[in-house]
Design a protein around this motif. Sequence first.
Motif, short mmCIF file in Angstrom:
data_model
loop_
_atom_site.label_atom_id
_atom_site.label_comp_id
_atom_site.label_asym_id
_atom_site.label_seq_id
_atom_site.Cartn_x
_atom_site.Cartn_y
_atom_site.Cartn_z
N SER A 25 -9.12 6.97 64.82
CA SER A 25 -10.37 6.93 65.59
C SER A 25 -11.30 8.09 65.24
N ARG A 77 -13.86 0.47 60.40
CA ARG A 77 -14.87 -0.58 60.44
C ARG A 77 -14.25 -1.86 60.99
N GLY A 137 -12.58 7.48 61.40
CA GLY A 137 -13.46 6.32 61.44
C GLY A 137 -12.82 5.06 60.89
#
Length: 111
Positions: free
Chosen positions: A75, A80, A78
């Motif tokens: 988290s 997608r 990052g």
Amino acid sequence: MDCIFCKIIDGEIPSTKLYEDEGFVVIKDINPQAPVHLLIIPKRHYSTLVDCNDSEILGGLVDVAKRVATEEGLSDRGFRLVVNTNEEGGQTVFHLHMHLLAGRSLSGRMG
Ligand code: 5GP
Ligand code: ZN
């Protein structure tokens, strides 16, 4: 029904499961496009995002994705989330699912 993901959910086709609850399973994609490539799959069969009007399932896709991303320690760096929808959207398996991609920089082109 002749659906790969229904068979995975029923255990007829093997998969690497990272998470499961009453409504969802999360498995590793068989052909990963990033170091981490997971599929969040509702157990109930909807062919595409367009066919699903159940807000519990639609919200649950994101909730489960966030939970697994956090559990996998992704988290902060990052990740997608992607839902390919119908032919031009690049969908190849017609059982609603969300991709979670991570583990390298995904910046740049989206399509
Ligand atoms: P779509 O293109 O429909 O958005 O994504 C379908 C995804 O399912 C693809 O990334 C593909 O690699 C994955 N996939 C297809 N068949 C299998 C399978 O039998 N097992 C697993 N784990 N993933 C699969
Ligand atoms: Zn299915």
